[in-house]
Design a protein around this motif. Structure first.
Motif, PDB file in Angstrom:
ATOM      1  N   ASN A   3       0.843  -1.180   0.000  1.00  0.00           N
ATOM      2  CA  ASN A   3       0.000   0.000   0.000  1.00  0.00           C
ATOM      3  C   ASN A   3       0.882   1.235   0.000  1.00  0.00           C
ATOM      4  O   ASN A   3       1.712   1.422   0.890  1.00  0.00           O
ATOM      5  CB  ASN A   3      -0.927  -0.004   1.220  1.00  0.00           C
ATOM      6  CG  ASN A   3      -1.930   1.139   1.190  1.00  0.00           C
ATOM      7  OD1 ASN A   3      -1.575   2.303   1.305  1.00  0.00           O
ATOM      8  ND2 ASN A   3      -3.199   0.796   1.031  1.00  0.00           N
ATOM      9  N   PRO A 131      -2.607   4.746  -6.513  1.00  0.00           N
ATOM     10  CA  PRO A 131      -3.131   5.001  -5.164  1.00  0.00           C
ATOM     11  C   PRO A 131      -4.260   6.026  -5.234  1.00  0.00           C
ATOM     12  O   PRO A 131      -4.206   6.975  -6.024  1.00  0.00           O
ATOM     13  CB  PRO A 131      -1.922   5.559  -4.409  1.00  0.00           C
ATOM     14  CG  PRO A 131      -0.734   5.075  -5.175  1.00  0.00           C
ATOM     15  CD  PRO A 131      -1.166   5.017  -6.602  1.00  0.00           C
ATOM     16  N   LYS A 153     -12.154  -1.722  -3.426  1.00  0.00           N
ATOM     17  CA  LYS A 153     -11.403  -2.986  -3.487  1.00  0.00           C
ATOM     18  C   LYS A 153     -12.028  -3.987  -4.449  1.00  0.00           C
ATOM     19  O   LYS A 153     -11.377  -4.965  -4.836  1.00  0.00           O
ATOM     20  CB  LYS A 153     -11.244  -3.593  -2.104  1.00  0.00           C
ATOM     21  CG  LYS A 153     -12.485  -4.188  -1.484  1.00  0.00           C
ATOM     22  CD  LYS A 153     -12.172  -4.787  -0.112  1.00  0.00           C
ATOM     23  CE  LYS A 153     -13.385  -5.456   0.509  1.00  0.00           C
ATOM     24  NZ  LYS A 153     -13.090  -6.020   1.846  1.00  0.00           N
ATOM     25  N   ARG A 158      -6.049  -2.120  -3.814  1.00  0.00           N
ATOM     26  CA  ARG A 158      -6.123  -1.894  -2.371  1.00  0.00           C
ATOM     27  C   ARG A 158      -5.231  -0.733  -1.930  1.00  0.00           C
ATOM     28  O   ARG A 158      -4.989  -0.555  -0.736  1.00  0.00           O
ATOM     29  CB  ARG A 158      -5.768  -3.179  -1.605  1.00  0.00           C
ATOM     30  CG  ARG A 158      -6.815  -4.274  -1.796  1.00  0.00           C
ATOM     31  CD  ARG A 158      -6.459  -5.553  -1.069  1.00  0.00           C
ATOM     32  NE  ARG A 158      -7.510  -6.544  -1.214  1.00  0.00           N
ATOM     33  CZ  ARG A 158      -8.519  -6.717  -0.350  1.00  0.00           C
ATOM     34  NH1 ARG A 158      -8.604  -5.948   0.713  1.00  0.00           N
ATOM     35  NH2 ARG A 158      -9.431  -7.641  -0.548  1.00  0.00           N
ATOM     36  N   ASN A 159      -4.750   0.020  -2.902  1.00  0.00           N
ATOM     37  CA  ASN A 159      -3.948   1.210  -2.603  1.00  0.00           C
ATOM     38  C   ASN A 159      -4.865   2.390  -2.288  1.00  0.00           C
ATOM     39  O   ASN A 159      -4.919   3.381  -3.029  1.00  0.00           O
ATOM     40  CB  ASN A 159      -3.053   1.558  -3.796  1.00  0.00           C
ATOM     41  CG  ASN A 159      -1.637   1.096  -3.597  1.00  0.00           C
ATOM     42  OD1 ASN A 159      -1.035   1.363  -2.559  1.00  0.00           O
ATOM     43  ND2 ASN A 159      -1.105   0.395  -4.583  1.00  0.00           N
ATOM     44  N   ILE A 189      -7.120   0.159   6.511  1.00  0.00           N
ATOM     45  CA  ILE A 189      -6.525   1.021   5.494  1.00  0.00           C
ATOM     46  C   ILE A 189      -5.961   2.275   6.160  1.00  0.00           C
ATOM     47  O   ILE A 189      -6.360   2.619   7.269  1.00  0.00           O
ATOM     48  CB  ILE A 189      -7.539   1.406   4.404  1.00  0.00           C
ATOM     49  CG1 ILE A 189      -8.761   2.110   5.015  1.00  0.00           C
ATOM     50  CG2 ILE A 189      -7.967   0.191   3.623  1.00  0.00           C
ATOM     51  CD1 ILE A 189      -9.768   2.565   3.984  1.00  0.00           C
TER      52      ILE A 189
END
Length: 273
Positions: A3, A131, A153, A158-159, A189
């Motif tokens: 991430n 991201p 997601k 998932r960034n 997160i």
């Protein structure tokens, strides 16, 4: 999957990362000078830094409000800052058809708070693989953000980070409930705290938003002590003359002292979990 936001501080969990810059791109020289100053300060303090500035503020209060230079010129300025200073850059996107062009330049795409439930926009941004920082709408409870994250997601990206920026409290006012940072962190997160928009008074100046910048520092201190992974701040050399969000922007020459103090608080409070 790694991430981007967590990776910013992986070598020093006792620090937070900083997203900072002017609210809007006014011109190349102003933006570049702000970025250079912030890079110098953050390099000295060891704070990972992402430069932010909007090329188009599509959600201004009034039709007369300054929106910025627009995508083509604005992204060109951000690309020049990114290249010359070797720093990542972030800016807002407002429509799905803006995503591809923005992703060619930006290291991080940002979803504005008013658009945080716009499914097509979130999916388009996340499908780039870049991201994505999603501002939590001031009309949402932190528990509602799980639905935003599920949308994100679903693309396989998932960034993602969520930014807390206060909640509506009556008319023309926001309030921050710091329980939100803990609730959002339960999603697994990174959580960012927007210390400057949280003191905004939406529509408080009639045809524009007002703000109470004197409360930025205490709110930032609380967020760092509560374990926010990152901070978001808007700053300007002369906030009273800024073309957007000046009332809640920090004077640029105050950033070093404020950030130094915040680093000391984080070290005393311990690493973010």
């Amino acid at each position: 999957m790694a991430n981007f936001f967590f990776d910013l501080t992986q070598n020093n969990p006792n620090l937070f990362f900083l997203i900072a810059g002017p609210c809007v791109i006014e011109d190349l020289d102003t933006s570049m000078s702000i970025a250079k100053h912030l890079k110098q300060v953050t390099d000295g303090l060891g704070i990972p830094f992402v430069f932010k500035a909007s090329y188009d503020k599509a959600n201004r209060t009034s039709i007369q409000s300054f929106r910025g230079p627009g995508p083509e010129h604005g992204l060109g300025i951000l690309k020049q800052i990114k290249t010359e200073l070797n720093i990542p850059v972030i800016s807002d996107i407002h429509l799905p058809d803006q995503v591809e062009k923005a992703a060619d330049v930006l290291d991080v795409l940002q979803i504005p708070a008013f658009l945080c439930r716009q499914t097509d926009l979130i999916l388009a941004a996340c499908r780039t693989g870049k991201p994505v920082n999603i501002k939590k709408g001031q009309f949402l409870a932190p528990t509602d953000c799980r639905h935003i994250f599920e949308k994100a997601k679903s693309t396989g990206n998932r960034n993602i980070a969520i930014t807390e920026r206060g909640a509506c409290f009556g008319y023309n006012n926001l309030v921050v409930d710091f329980r939100s940072i803990y609730i959002l962190k339960e999603l697994g997160i990174p959580v960012i705290f927007d210390a400057t928009h949280s003191v905004q008074l939406p529509g408080g100046a009639g045809s524009a938003s007002a703000g109470e910048r004197q409360f930025v520092a205490p709110l930032a201190r609380a967020a760092v002590a509560c374990g926010a992974h990152g901070l978001f701040m808007e700053t300007h050399p002369d906030p009273d003359k800024a073309l957007c969000d000046g009332p809640n922007s920090i004077p640029l020459d105050q950033m070093k002292n404020l950030l130094t103090h915040l680093v000391n608080i984080r070290k005393a409070a311990g690493p973010s979990l």
